[in-house]
Design an enzyme around this catalytic site. Structure first.
Site, PDB file in Angstrom:
ATOM      1  N   ASP A   9       0.682  -1.718   0.224  1.00  0.00           N
ATOM      2  CA  ASP A   9       0.317   0.178  -0.087  1.00  0.00           C
ATOM      3  C   ASP A   9       0.439   1.370  -0.213  1.00  0.00           C
ATOM      4  O   ASP A   9       0.876   2.311   0.565  1.00  0.00           O
ATOM      5  CB  ASP A   9      -0.345  -0.424   1.450  1.00  0.00           C
ATOM      6  CG  ASP A   9      -2.402  -1.146   1.189  1.00  0.00           C
ATOM      7  OD1 ASP A   9      -1.883  -1.904   0.220  1.00  0.00           O
ATOM      8  OD2 ASP A   9      -2.872  -1.270   1.884  1.00  0.00           O
ATOM      9  N   ASP A  51      -4.413  -0.748  -1.930  1.00  0.00           N
ATOM     10  CA  ASP A  51      -5.880  -0.188  -1.429  1.00  0.00           C
ATOM     11  C   ASP A  51      -6.803   0.156  -3.223  1.00  0.00           C
ATOM     12  O   ASP A  51      -6.266   1.246  -3.677  1.00  0.00           O
ATOM     13  CB  ASP A  51      -6.027   0.887  -0.581  1.00  0.00           C
ATOM     14  CG  ASP A  51      -6.579  -0.212   0.477  1.00  0.00           C
ATOM     15  OD1 ASP A  51      -6.481  -0.991   1.365  1.00  0.00           O
ATOM     16  OD2 ASP A  51      -6.957   0.767   1.893  1.00  0.00           O
ATOM     17  N   HIS A  53     -10.227   0.909  -3.358  1.00  0.00           N
ATOM     18  CA  HIS A  53     -11.925   0.669  -3.384  1.00  0.00           C
ATOM     19  C   HIS A  53     -12.210   1.182  -4.497  1.00  0.00           C
ATOM     20  O   HIS A  53     -12.919   2.326  -4.827  1.00  0.00           O
ATOM     21  CB  HIS A  53     -12.398   1.434  -1.993  1.00  0.00           C
ATOM     22  CG  HIS A  53     -11.556   0.775  -0.620  1.00  0.00           C
ATOM     23  ND1 HIS A  53     -11.453  -0.639  -0.223  1.00  0.00           N
ATOM     24  CD2 HIS A  53     -10.284   1.827   0.325  1.00  0.00           C
ATOM     25  CE1 HIS A  53     -10.463  -0.286   0.258  1.00  0.00           C
ATOM     26  NE2 HIS A  53     -10.208   0.348   0.758  1.00  0.00           N
ATOM     27  N   HIS A  59     -16.647   0.463   5.801  1.00  0.00           N
ATOM     28  CA  HIS A  59     -15.742   1.348   5.370  1.00  0.00           C
ATOM     29  C   HIS A  59     -14.842   2.003   5.232  1.00  0.00           C
ATOM     30  O   HIS A  59     -14.085   2.681   5.975  1.00  0.00           O
ATOM     31  CB  HIS A  59     -14.512  -0.169   4.101  1.00  0.00           C
ATOM     32  CG  HIS A  59     -13.183  -0.071   4.593  1.00  0.00           C
ATOM     33  ND1 HIS A  59     -12.377  -0.469   5.844  1.00  0.00           N
ATOM     34  CD2 HIS A  59     -12.351   0.439   3.549  1.00  0.00           C
ATOM     35  CE1 HIS A  59     -11.104  -0.539   5.863  1.00  0.00           C
ATOM     36  NE2 HIS A  59     -10.884   0.684   4.254  1.00  0.00           N
ATOM     37  N   HIS A  73     -10.336   7.000   0.955  1.00  0.00           N
ATOM     38  CA  HIS A  73      -9.123   6.696   0.569  1.00  0.00           C
ATOM     39  C   HIS A  73      -9.375   5.564  -0.447  1.00  0.00           C
ATOM     40  O   HIS A  73     -10.160   4.825  -0.531  1.00  0.00           O
ATOM     41  CB  HIS A  73      -8.296   6.381   1.928  1.00  0.00           C
ATOM     42  CG  HIS A  73      -8.705   5.237   2.535  1.00  0.00           C
ATOM     43  ND1 HIS A  73     -10.237   4.927   3.383  1.00  0.00           N
ATOM     44  CD2 HIS A  73      -8.284   4.355   2.153  1.00  0.00           C
ATOM     45  CE1 HIS A  73     -10.479   3.956   3.489  1.00  0.00           C
ATOM     46  NE2 HIS A  73      -8.466   3.026   3.487  1.00  0.00           N
ATOM     47  N   LYS A  98      -6.574  -4.970  -3.983  1.00  0.00           N
ATOM     48  CA  LYS A  98      -7.176  -5.059  -2.740  1.00  0.00           C
ATOM     49  C   LYS A  98      -8.962  -4.269  -2.651  1.00  0.00           C
ATOM     50  O   LYS A  98      -8.539  -2.677  -2.335  1.00  0.00           O
ATOM     51  CB  LYS A  98      -6.923  -5.711  -1.248  1.00  0.00           C
ATOM     52  CG  LYS A  98      -6.030  -4.960  -0.428  1.00  0.00           C
ATOM     53  CD  LYS A  98      -4.437  -4.857   0.001  1.00  0.00           C
ATOM     54  CE  LYS A  98      -4.066  -4.314   0.622  1.00  0.00           C
ATOM     55  NZ  LYS A  98      -4.783  -3.084   1.603  1.00  0.00           N
ATOM     56  N   CYS A 156      -2.069  -2.882   7.354  1.00  0.00           N
ATOM     57  CA  CYS A 156      -2.180  -3.462   6.209  1.00  0.00           C
ATOM     58  C   CYS A 156      -1.042  -4.864   6.363  1.00  0.00           C
ATOM     59  O   CYS A 156      -0.584  -5.073   5.694  1.00  0.00           O
ATOM     60  CB  CYS A 156      -2.663  -2.984   5.418  1.00  0.00           C
ATOM     61  SG  CYS A 156      -4.282  -2.234   5.232  1.00  0.00           S
TER      62      CYS A 156
END
Length: 204
Positions: A9, A51, A53, A59, A73, A98, A156
């Site tokens: 990340d 990340d 998203h 979340h 984020h 992810k 993470c």
């Protein structure tokens, strides 16, 4: 010993100026880049996690508790969800996205996706069903030992390292190539990782 390096990340969203910026994030990115340039030949496999998203449900929250819910984020397709420029310049070939439609802290929850596409739920599920996972990629590369670096140590990085152990890999987290959200959370994460059989060391 066949080794892999997982860069967790390292995205502007988690560095200074990002939506969930961690103090020291940009400096960690530069140190990781220097390390990879010096040690790339020691690794049979190198991968990044991000990340990514799209619709991660609860979340993301307008009133986050910073435990289970967070400000928006790592939004897929935005500049801050891309790899940090220092990491992007390394030309790493394996990228695991992810959290497209869920919370996801561990890189082992992601799928390999070397594009910047916005995938549908069905596409993500199909890729997971097809086994395009980090665990399978590491096993296919004959990896026995995983080194983990990146952001954030307390979240993470910790979860990725603990999952690597669950999948049977020997794991080292390089303390100088990661940074926690806070020192208090960092101390707790290091205790949990050590208890889980993870080696905590300095890079060389």
């Amino acid at each position: 010993m066949t080794k892999a390096l997982i860069v967790v990340d390292m995205q502007p969203t988690f560095c200074e100026g990002g939506e969930l910026g961690v103090e020291g994030g940009n400096a960690v990115a530069e140190r990781i880049a220097d390390y990879v340039n010096a040690h790339r030949s020691e690794y049979a496999y190198i991968a990044t996690t991000q990340d990514w998203h799209i619709e991660p449900g609860a979340h993301w929250s307008a009133e986050p508790d910073f435990v289970d819910t967070w400000p928006k984020h790592g939004a897929a397709g935005t500049p801050n969800a891309e790899l940090h420029p220092a990491i992007k310049a390394l030309i790493i070939h394996h990228h695991f996205k992810k959290g497209q439609y869920s919370a996801a802290y561990s890189g082992f929850e992601g799928i390999e996706d070397n594009t910047d596409r916005i995938q549908t739920r069905e596409e993500v599920a199909a890729e997971q069903s097809a086994g395009k996972t980090l665990a399978n990629a590491l096993k296919a590369a004959g990896v026995s030992h995983v080194d983990v670096v990146g952001i954030a140590e307390s979240h993470c990085v910790k979860d990725t390292a603990l999952d690597a152990r669950k999948f049977g890999f020997e794991v080292t987290v390089f303390e100088d190539l990661t940074v926690p959200v806070s020192e208090e959370l960092g101390v707790a994460a290091r205790k949990q990782m050590a208890a889980g059989g993870i080696t905590l060391a300095e890079s060389r």
